[in-house]
Enzyme design. Sequence first.
Site, PDB file in Angstrom:
ATOM      1  N   GLN A 121      -1.824   1.954   9.972  1.00 47.98           N
ATOM      2  CA  GLN A 121      -0.519   2.076   9.307  1.00 47.98           C
ATOM      3  C   GLN A 121       0.478   2.872  10.151  1.00 47.98           C
ATOM      4  O   GLN A 121       1.684   2.639  10.088  1.00 47.98           O
ATOM      5  CB  GLN A 121      -0.667   2.765   7.933  1.00 47.98           C
ATOM      6  CG  GLN A 121      -1.407   1.962   6.885  1.00 47.98           C
ATOM      7  CD  GLN A 121      -2.875   2.324   6.837  1.00 47.98           C
ATOM      8  OE1 GLN A 121      -3.450   2.765   7.831  1.00 47.98           O
ATOM      9  NE2 GLN A 121      -3.509   2.121   5.697  1.00 47.98           N
ATOM     10  N   ASN A 123      -5.385  11.964   0.418  1.00 45.23           N
ATOM     11  CA  ASN A 123      -4.469  11.143   1.206  1.00 45.23           C
ATOM     12  C   ASN A 123      -5.317  10.336   2.185  1.00 45.23           C
ATOM     13  O   ASN A 123      -6.550  10.468   2.235  1.00 45.23           O
ATOM     14  CB  ASN A 123      -3.442  12.024   1.932  1.00 45.23           C
ATOM     15  CG  ASN A 123      -2.309  11.232   2.558  1.00 45.23           C
ATOM     16  OD1 ASN A 123      -1.742  10.339   1.916  1.00 45.23           O
ATOM     17  ND2 ASN A 123      -2.002  11.498   3.807  1.00 45.23           N
ATOM     18  N   LYS A 124      -4.673   9.501   2.962  1.00 41.56           N
ATOM     19  CA  LYS A 124      -5.351   8.605   3.907  1.00 41.56           C
ATOM     20  C   LYS A 124      -6.407   9.351   4.726  1.00 41.56           C
ATOM     21  O   LYS A 124      -6.169  10.479   5.177  1.00 41.56           O
ATOM     22  CB  LYS A 124      -4.299   7.985   4.826  1.00 41.56           C
ATOM     23  CG  LYS A 124      -4.804   7.005   5.852  1.00 41.56           C
ATOM     24  CD  LYS A 124      -5.665   5.889   5.294  1.00 41.56           C
ATOM     25  CE  LYS A 124      -5.021   5.142   4.143  1.00 41.56           C
ATOM     26  NZ  LYS A 124      -5.974   4.212   3.460  1.00 41.56           N
ATOM     27  N   ASP A 176      -1.966  10.400  -2.120  1.00 45.49           N
ATOM     28  CA  ASP A 176      -2.288   9.325  -3.054  1.00 45.49           C
ATOM     29  C   ASP A 176      -2.643   9.862  -4.436  1.00 45.49           C
ATOM     30  O   ASP A 176      -2.531   9.142  -5.429  1.00 45.49           O
ATOM     31  CB  ASP A 176      -3.422   8.472  -2.503  1.00 45.49           C
ATOM     32  CG  ASP A 176      -2.958   7.690  -1.295  1.00 45.49           C
ATOM     33  OD1 ASP A 176      -2.951   8.268  -0.191  1.00 45.49           O
ATOM     34  OD2 ASP A 176      -2.546   6.528  -1.457  1.00 45.49           O
ATOM     35  N   ARG A 229       0.873  -1.179   0.000  1.00 48.89           N
ATOM     36  CA  ARG A 229       0.000   0.000   0.000  1.00 48.89           C
ATOM     37  C   ARG A 229       0.905   1.222   0.000  1.00 48.89           C
ATOM     38  O   ARG A 229       2.112   1.133   0.205  1.00 48.89           O
ATOM     39  CB  ARG A 229      -1.023   0.005   1.133  1.00 48.89           C
ATOM     40  CG  ARG A 229      -0.678  -0.728   2.372  1.00 48.89           C
ATOM     41  CD  ARG A 229       0.496  -0.175   3.092  1.00 48.89           C
ATOM     42  NE  ARG A 229       0.382   1.257   3.322  1.00 48.89           N
ATOM     43  CZ  ARG A 229       1.392   2.073   3.549  1.00 48.89           C
ATOM     44  NH1 ARG A 229       2.654   1.609   3.562  1.00 48.89           N
ATOM     45  NH2 ARG A 229       1.233   3.350   3.759  1.00 48.89           N
ATOM     46  N   GLY A 230       0.283   2.391  -0.219  1.00 47.26           N
ATOM     47  CA  GLY A 230       1.080   3.603  -0.381  1.00 47.26           C
ATOM     48  C   GLY A 230       1.206   3.865  -1.868  1.00 47.26           C
ATOM     49  O   GLY A 230       1.607   2.981  -2.632  1.00 47.26           O
ATOM     50  N   ALA A 231       0.866   5.090  -2.283  1.00 47.41           N
ATOM     51  CA  ALA A 231       0.732   5.362  -3.719  1.00 47.41           C
ATOM     52  C   ALA A 231       1.998   5.039  -4.522  1.00 47.41           C
ATOM     53  O   ALA A 231       1.930   4.306  -5.525  1.00 47.41           O
ATOM     54  CB  ALA A 231       0.284   6.808  -3.917  1.00 47.41           C
ATOM     55  N   ARG A 245      -7.222  -0.844  -7.195  1.00 45.16           N
ATOM     56  CA  ARG A 245      -7.584   0.197  -6.215  1.00 45.16           C
ATOM     57  C   ARG A 245      -7.794   1.515  -6.957  1.00 45.16           C
ATOM     58  O   ARG A 245      -7.031   1.840  -7.871  1.00 45.16           O
ATOM     59  CB  ARG A 245      -6.515   0.348  -5.119  1.00 45.16           C
ATOM     60  CG  ARG A 245      -6.489  -0.872  -4.185  1.00 45.16           C
ATOM     61  CD  ARG A 245      -5.701  -0.605  -2.925  1.00 45.16           C
ATOM     62  NE  ARG A 245      -6.394   0.301  -2.021  1.00 45.16           N
ATOM     63  CZ  ARG A 245      -5.804   0.885  -0.969  1.00 45.16           C
ATOM     64  NH1 ARG A 245      -4.539   0.659  -0.717  1.00 45.16           N
ATOM     65  NH2 ARG A 245      -6.494   1.686  -0.188  1.00 45.16           N
TER      66      ARG A 245
END
Lengths: 349, 349
Positions: B200, B251-252, B241, B47-49, B91
Amino acid sequence: MKSFDVAVWRDGKLRMLDQRKLPHEEVYLEYDSAAATARGIRDMVVRGAPAIGCATAFGVAVEARRIAAQDIPASWPAAMAPGLKALHDSRPTAVNLRWALERMTPLLTSTAPERVPDRLLEEAQAILREDHASCQAMGHHGAAVLPQVDGRPLTIMTHCNAGALATGGVFGTALGVIRGAVVAGRRIRVISCETRPFLQGARLTAWELLQDGIDTTLITDNMAGHLMGKGLIDVVVVGADRVAANGDAANKIGTYTHAVLARRHNIPFMVAAPLSTIDLQAPDGSHIPIEERPAMEVTHLGGQRVAADGVAVLNPAFDVTPAELITWFACERGVVREPNRDKIAALLP
Amino acid sequence: MKSFDVAVWRDGKLRMLDQRKLPHEEVYLEYDSAAATARGIRDMVVRGAPAIGCATAFGVAVEARRIAAQDIPASWPAAMAPGLKALHDSRPTAVNLRWALERMTPLLTSTAPERVPDRLLEEAQAILREDHASCQAMGHHGAAVLPQVDGRPLTIMTHCNAGALATGGVFGTALGVIRGAVVAGRRIRVISCETRPFLQGARLTAWELLQDGIDTTLITDNMAGHLMGKGLIDVVVVGADRVAANGDAANKIGTYTHAVLARRHNIPFMVAAPLSTIDLQAPDGSHIPIEERPAMEVTHLGGQRVAADGVAVLNPAFDVTPAELITWFACERGVVREPNRDKIAALLP
């Protein structure tokens, strides 16, 4: 609306629903001394400022009964001192604890010595009854000012559990306002923030509202801003653990963040709490002590470690919302718009 | 500074550290098709762009190798279409996924058919190398503008994991800025928000920063406002992201809330992300799709139910921070103050 045995007198003992076990198990614990009651409060068997007030009152009553079972003491204040101190020191932020002690303690000297145990129990029962009436009145008053919306349910966001479980087992404060609106025939949808680290929103608020058939949706605390930005929240209603003389309100950690978000999105923000929550000795919120709780509440969940080993932790259990961010303060005497020092003073006898 | 096998080529396969198992176990999984890689991305093994961008590129390379093991296809685009679609659909929010596909896909037709598998692998390796260089440059640029404080460490709050684990395994974006500051000799203290529901911050950010000996303190997301109010946060640094053409940054979930809080407290707010995160096709943040993830991520923890049965759930995985709340946008080309449409356009070739 369902009621709960949050803190009640049963067979000569204090009986409390163990809220740490909810929503998975309904376990009741019995307490026969002030020291045991103080441990129950500290360990969060019972939590929520008005509920802590009720438990404290019963803790005083059960301590007097325990002492009198041996002999009527020469000095009730001296005999009760260690128990009263244990209760006083159990948790620092909820002022209802101190308020209950201040209401019970004078009876130790104003009552005939052999009557003290019965008199303390009567007073604890009165505190519980008053709490029920206060929550219902507050719920009615608070519900009356909630915004009107057309053709859809009013969506109310709440944080932590300011429900029947946080009070004497009936209605609640913030959830009392929600129940008041339901009783008044309003269509209500509740957004319950889960409330890390102790998950009172996920475990308690969702559990008690669903039992009353109230439409409840759970979110993590950090979703509130996103939902407000999307126009999905009409009003925020929370409880309080201590309200300063100027209207600043200490409540569960995260409340201040919701208030800041509500202001940015022009969403009204209501604090619902009984008058026993007001502390005139605290001129403003900076004088309210903020409890720091154990790191394990953050690093573990259900006994299972979730965080990386060795990380430092901060765990302040409360924060303070300044009065300027509060649209309404609702209590058993009515609703005050934009609370300040004068309006808070005018609420008190 | 430690590096991690977030998404690397090993023995003809894509190898990824299973981030769902961290911090408890370091497990590596191998992928030999695009479909399997897409499932790994969807299930958040990676995960993480920027990390998703690297994994996608290797997923394309491994798919071509799988196909060529049987025969060189008559049409590479036709043979690759199902795999490319699976990756594309894995995603929705991180634009680096689409960016990696747009960089890999033209090679299917511009390369001699028998050379396609090698050429795709070269390109994926180039993407990974560029990511390493980009994070280090971004870290250097971002660190240079961080506020100066006297006689104490600079306290940086971050959200989610925008670290080595969210990129090609080196430095990271937001944590790259933190590492850049450490490399430059600054004394740094990090406040890591745990980042519900996937944790996270608690699981990944704390884990990777502690391995580099960086002072890290964990808080629940809802404590940020309280700490800012107490003056305990000097600057907020987060990843992204997807960044829209006007500088709005997805973002998250929870990032927007931190940005609102930072503005109220006059705390600078930095977004650190590579140019591959910018999506000029999204004129502003309202055009960025926000992924809704499964309810179980909110109601359960480590397979264990925490929330009351029967409660409804919302689980948006991202939110959008408007450019007006962003003090600095840091990328591999430098730092832009108060990003807007013109400044974002000027960053791109």
